[in-house]
Design a protein around this motif. Structure first.
Motif, mmCIF file in Angstrom:
data_model
loop_
_atom_site.group_PDB
_atom_site.id
_atom_site.type_symbol
_atom_site.label_atom_id
_atom_site.label_comp_id
_atom_site.label_asym_id
_atom_site.label_seq_id
_atom_site.Cartn_x
_atom_site.Cartn_y
_atom_site.Cartn_z
ATOM 1 N N PRO A 96 0.756 -1.347 0.006
ATOM 2 C CA PRO A 96 -0.060 0.009 0.019
ATOM 3 C C PRO A 96 0.745 1.512 -0.145
ATOM 4 O O PRO A 96 0.923 1.999 1.033
ATOM 5 N N LEU A 97 1.312 1.633 -1.130
ATOM 6 C CA LEU A 97 2.419 2.705 -1.091
ATOM 7 C C LEU A 97 1.506 3.762 -1.249
ATOM 8 O O LEU A 97 2.153 5.053 -0.724
ATOM 9 N N GLU A 98 0.143 3.943 -1.251
ATOM 10 C CA GLU A 98 -0.677 5.362 -1.294
ATOM 11 C C GLU A 98 -0.220 5.644 0.172
ATOM 12 O O GLU A 98 -0.748 6.944 0.262
ATOM 13 N N ARG A 99 -0.132 4.981 1.117
ATOM 14 C CA ARG A 99 -0.059 5.328 2.728
ATOM 15 C C ARG A 99 1.152 6.160 2.684
ATOM 16 O O ARG A 99 1.204 6.899 3.965
ATOM 17 N N ARG A 101 2.370 9.713 2.360
ATOM 18 C CA ARG A 101 1.483 10.646 2.041
ATOM 19 C C ARG A 101 2.468 11.713 1.233
ATOM 20 O O ARG A 101 1.827 12.333 0.270
ATOM 21 N N PRO A 103 4.442 13.245 -1.943
ATOM 22 C CA PRO A 103 4.514 12.827 -3.181
ATOM 23 C C PRO A 103 5.910 12.354 -3.626
ATOM 24 O O PRO A 103 6.012 11.056 -4.270
ATOM 25 N N ARG A 106 6.662 9.104 -1.715
ATOM 26 C CA ARG A 106 5.997 7.779 -2.324
ATOM 27 C C ARG A 106 6.652 7.448 -3.858
ATOM 28 O O ARG A 106 6.823 6.595 -4.103
ATOM 29 N N ARG A 126 -0.599 -5.913 5.458
ATOM 30 C CA ARG A 126 -0.915 -4.642 5.067
ATOM 31 C C ARG A 126 -1.800 -4.075 6.332
ATOM 32 O O ARG A 126 -1.644 -2.855 6.552
ATOM 33 N N GLY A 131 2.586 4.474 6.540
ATOM 34 C CA GLY A 131 3.588 5.335 5.399
ATOM 35 C C GLY A 131 4.867 5.242 5.995
ATOM 36 O O GLY A 131 5.921 5.019 5.310
#
Length: 234
Positions: A96-99, A101, A103, A106, A126, A131
């Protein structure tokens, strides 16, 4: 049903650093061997550090060093990288790289998502990946690889004897990886066919052996998957 996202805590980053201690045990010695190998084939030691930072692709990095020294065409380098590292596409779907925050952070984690980082994250699960923890796992693993590679390259640059024998390191590395993959999947028939493809590519396309061999192997695997699906549906 929406996914449960873990709440970040101040200790997540430090926990991520601790998570990668096993990675250090593998990355440091392998990085040293990469540094020795790259210098032995003519790559300057400082280029080793640059490739460790920018390319950072494990087994592909051994290939990349040879391509840089040999002046391989961009098309060959791009195609080879696509075939060798295509599995990383699926890694990005699982972690879950979207965690992460920020940019830029990421984007860096996408770049640093190697086999070992994926294995560490998959082992944690997960539901526990925040993050900061993902970022710490990515940064520390990358640091181990850069350190090992640079130490190996510096060591090779001051050694008083010929290191040309290290050229066999890449061949041995990929042979071991192929044998281990065959043992795990029990696809010995596919392993034998791939060996035959490699020999034929050497005979008939010596200057583009890797590109031709990988392309033929890719076509073979796709055909095999389609045939198996058709039989399963019958």
């Amino acid at each position: 049903m929406s996914e449960s996202v873990p709440v970040e805590s101040p200790g997540d980053f430090k926990q991520g650093l601790r998570d990668t201690v096993p990675v250090a045990l593998g990355y440091l010695p392998l990085g040293v061997s990469y540094g020795l190998f790259a210098v032995s084939i003519g790559l300057p030691w400082w280029w080793v550090t640059i490739t460790a930072i920018i390319i950072y692709a494990g087994s592909m990095e051994f290939l990349a060093a040879g391509m840089l020294v040999g002046g391989a065409p961009v098309s060959q380098a791009a195609t080879t990288t696509l075939f060798v590292n295509s599995r990383h596409i699926f890694y990005g779907l699982s972690v879950p790289l979207e965690r992460v925050r920020n940019p830029l952070a990421r984007f860096y984690c996408i770049h640093a998502l190697t086999d070992e980082v994926y294995a560490v994250c998959a082992g944690i699960g997960r539901e526990h990946l925040t993050g900061p923890r993902i970022l710490a796992i990515s940064l520390s693993s990358h640091f181990y690889w850069i350190t090992g590679s640079t130490v190996g390259a510096l060591f090779a640059s001051v050694l008083p004897f010929d290191l040309s024998f290290m050229g066999f390191a890449m061949t041995a590395l990929f042979a071991i990886l192929a044998i281990n993959a065959a043992k795990a999947s029990r696809e010995w028939g596919l392993f034998g066919v791939s060996a035959i493809i490699g020999v034929l590519a050497i005979i008939f396309a010596k200057d583009a052996m890797l590109l031709v061999g990988l392309s033929a192997y890719f076509v073979l695997v796709v055909a095999m998957v389609l045939v198996r699906r058709k039989r399963a549906a019958a």
